[in-house]
Every structure is written in C-alpha cells, then in structure tokens.
Design a protein around this motif. Structure first.
Motif, short mmCIF file in Angstrom:
data_model
loop_
_atom_site.label_atom_id
_atom_site.label_comp_id
_atom_site.label_asym_id
_atom_site.label_seq_id
_atom_site.Cartn_x
_atom_site.Cartn_y
_atom_site.Cartn_z
N UNK A 227 0.81 -1.23 0.00
CA UNK A 227 0.00 0.00 0.00
C UNK A 227 0.83 1.27 0.00
N UNK A 228 1.97 1.26 0.68
CA UNK A 228 2.82 2.45 0.71
C UNK A 228 3.34 2.80 -0.68
N UNK A 229 3.57 1.79 -1.50
CA UNK A 229 4.01 2.06 -2.87
C UNK A 229 2.90 2.74 -3.66
N UNK A 230 1.65 2.31 -3.46
CA UNK A 230 0.53 2.95 -4.14
C UNK A 230 0.33 4.37 -3.63
N UNK A 259 -4.48 -3.05 -7.27
CA UNK A 259 -3.49 -3.70 -6.42
C UNK A 259 -4.02 -4.97 -5.78
N UNK A 260 -5.33 -4.99 -5.53
CA UNK A 260 -5.95 -6.17 -4.93
C UNK A 260 -6.22 -7.26 -5.96
N UNK A 261 -6.60 -6.87 -7.17
CA UNK A 261 -7.10 -7.85 -8.14
C UNK A 261 -6.15 -8.15 -9.29
N UNK A 262 -5.15 -7.27 -9.54
CA UNK A 262 -4.33 -7.41 -10.74
C UNK A 262 -2.83 -7.33 -10.46
N UNK A 263 -2.42 -7.49 -9.21
CA UNK A 263 -1.02 -7.25 -8.87
C UNK A 263 -0.05 -8.09 -9.69
#
Length: 386
Positions: A227-230, A259-263
């Motif tokens: 999350x910090x990267x986002x 980030x949740x579905x396509x990382x």
C-alpha cells in the motif's frame, strides 16, 4: 433490445459491468490475454468512481445472449458527455457539428477508459461463432446509438480483427500512430543497444548513468507491491496529471483496486533516494506485451523519465520474453529510444448523413498524411543501424 440480425440472439444493455458478472465477462475476455478488457480492470474503473455518470462516463455495456441466457459476447461501451480520456481526438468534429447547429454530446464510446492501447473491443466467447458474434455486437452498438438518438459512436484502438468487423458493418475507419518497441529476440538490454547506431548507444548509456546516479531503481510485481508504494505512486500521478490535464482521471481507490485484483499483471517501476520513493512508472503485463501507462516524479532528475518508462520497460520485457513494449500515446522523443511509429485504428459511426460525409472526406485526406508522416519519421529518426 434485439440485435436484428439473428433471432437466436438478444442484445442487452447494462449500466454496470457487475450486472453482467465476472464469470460471464471473463468467458469472453480472458482468452485474449489483454489486461485492459478483462473484468478486473474495467470493474476497478467503475468501483473506484473513476468511471461514473457524474464524471461523464456512463456505462452502457453490451452483452449478446443466446436463447438459453448464456453470454456469447460483450462490448465495453460508455455514454460520454465529453471527449476527455480517449486519446483519439475528435474535438474539431464536435466544434464543426455544433457550429452547424447540431449537438455532438452525448455520444457513445466503445473503449477502455483512459487507456490508448490497441486490443479487442468486440469480445466473443471462444466456440460461440466468433465472427457472427462480433458482427452482432458491431451492428448492435449502432442500433443502440440510433435508439438513443446520439450523434455518433466511436470505437477507439480496436485490433485488426475488430476493425475489419466494423469496416464490414459500415463504420468509418481512422488511422493514427503510436510508438512501439519490438523485441527482436534480444538476449538482454545490451544486445538491443548493439543494434543501434554508435551515437545513440552512447547517448542512451549516458542518459541511464545520469538518471540512476544516487538512486535505487526497483521493479515491483505481485506481492512486492505494498500500500505504501501505491500511496507514493498516486502522489506522482496527481502531480503529473494536474500539470498535464488539470484534473487527473483516476481516483486513489482505483489503484487500491488493481493492487488487490491485478497485482500479478502489474510491473511498478519505482525510484528511491535514500529509501524514499521519488518517482514511478506503472506498467501492465499482457500475454505478449508490456503496456506503459502512468508515470510521475516529485524530483526533477535529468533523463529519469526515459529510464523508468522506456529503458526499464525494455529490460523487463526482454527478461520476461515479451514481444513488445507499448509506451502509450504521443511522444516523438520515443523514437530515439527504439520505439518506432506503428499504426493504430479507430472506427466511427455518424448519425447525420451530411456530417458523416464531411467526416469521411476528412478521414480520406488524413490517412495518407499519417502514413507519410510515419514513413518519414522511421526513415529520418530511427536509431537503428542502417
């Protein structure tokens, strides 16, 4: 509504992709290997509020169904109140029609929002008679446009197969260009550089050296993206977007969603100074391509844009065995970095006959001009050894 071409089919219009459902959509889209027409990307646009009626993007997705209710094909489609976020520019058309007393907006758009990437737009389930399904969707979209009374229907960046189907259905064809890097079986980045002229090799090595000085550059995929990267990347995106467009298109929630579905389909290139992220470039991984999308930086570092968006993308594509890197719309400067002009398409249906004739005349003059410009750029600016 029915598509009007085959009594076995019925065409349904949906105000949200969730109404069609992930399973039915993916049955038509997943086989393409295109990350942008997949359910997860399009649903992230809607669920995050990046695509919404109040933003001028009202979903009107088509689903072609058999008599038993099975979904045979789908088409991402939007009712647009403006021409922002499309990258196929029709503002002059809108001005011309409105000066003549007509109304250009709203219009229908068959596209992936905010994404100038060539790919399928008429999505047919394998084994469902794909050619027939594509024609039913192409005709169904124009039937919907007529039913809604909109000025026009535009399909941006269709692949060659879908463009041919729309040509057959009577759409007007438009051509433009983007800049694409092709992987010619390179073993590594140095093997690619060896194919360039000596001056370009030296320039690229100098650019990379200057860009990397004092920085750590990392390419993050899958679970490596936190999350910090986002958080950091969204700050980069907002800075770039506010300077280029005035109002960035994508919300913070969009990045959480992908980030949740396509990382696993994301390559996030990040530059750090003393452990602090200062710049980043977002790429999506397709079946045979890497697609560069957004980028931004909070520090002005010479050549860092080229390093993160172009050279790191090439390096990643070679390592993954991907056939090409598509670096997005515009940017003649990409040619010097090995990205050559490549034709892209769009297709257009115009309701008003006299306006349609005027647009057709414009396109007939524009196409050879685009082809000549592409040829001249390749001939005069290509960095490859002759």
């Amino acid at each position: 509504m029915t598509d009007g071409s085959d009594p076995q089919f019925s065409l349904h219009v949906h105000g949200a992709i969730r109404e069609i459902g992930r399973e039915a959509w993916e049955a038509c889209a997943s086989h393409t290997g295109d990350p942008f027409v997949g359910y997860d990307f399009l649903e992230a646009c809607e669920a995050s509020g990046s695509v919404a009626p109040e933003a001028g993007w009202a979903p009107r997705h088509l689903a072609l169904k058999a008599e038993d209710g099975a979904v045979l094909g789908v088409m991402p489609l939007y009712l647009k109140g403006h021409s922002q976020g499309e990258y196929v520019f029709d503002h002059s058309w809108a001005d011309a029609l409105e000066r003549a007393g007509g109304r250009y907006y709203p219009k229908l758009l068959g596209a992936v929002p905010f994404t100038p990437v060539t790919g399928p737009r008429l999505l047919a389930r394998p084994g469902a008679g794909e050619a027939v399904v594509r024609q039913a969707l192409a005709h169904g979209a124009t039937a919907l446009a007529e039913q809604m009374g909109v000025s026009s229907l535009h399909v941006t960046f269709p692949d060659a197969t879908d463009a041919a189907a729309m040509d057959e259905a009577g759409y007007l064809a438009r051509r433009d260009m983007q800049f694409v890097w092709e992987n010619r079986g390179y073993a590594d980045l140095e093997a690619f550089l060896a194919t360039l002229s000596q001056n370009r090799r030296k320039a690229i090595r100098r650019e990379r050296r200057d860009a990397q000085a004092g920085l750590e550059i990392r390419v993050l995929t899958g679970g490596e993206i936190e999350p910090a990267h986002w958080d950091a990347f969204f700050a980069f995106y907002m800075d770039t977007g506010s300077r280029k467009w005035g109002r960035p298109y994508l919300t913070r929630a969009f990045f959480d969603r992908i980030g949740e579905t396509m990382a696993d389909r994301i390559a996030l290139v990040m530059a750090f100074r003393d452990g602090r992220p200062i710049a980043g470039a977002l790429n999506f991984i397709g079946r045979d391509a890497l697609y560069g999308r957004q980028w931004g930086a909070l520090e002005d570092v010479p050549f860092l844009h080229f390093e993160l968006c172009y050279y790191q993308a090439i390096d990643f594509a070679i390592a993954r065995g991907l056939g090409r890197v598509e670096a997005g719309a515009q940017g003649q400067h990409k040619i010097a970095r090995g990205y050559l002009p490549t034709e892209v398409r769009s297709a257009h249906w115009i309701a008003n006959e006299s306006f349609r004739d005027a647009v057709a005349g414009f396109l007939s003059e524009e196409r050879p001009a685009v082809q000549a410009e592409m040829a001249a750029m390749t001939r005069e600016l290509s960095p490859y050894r002759r």
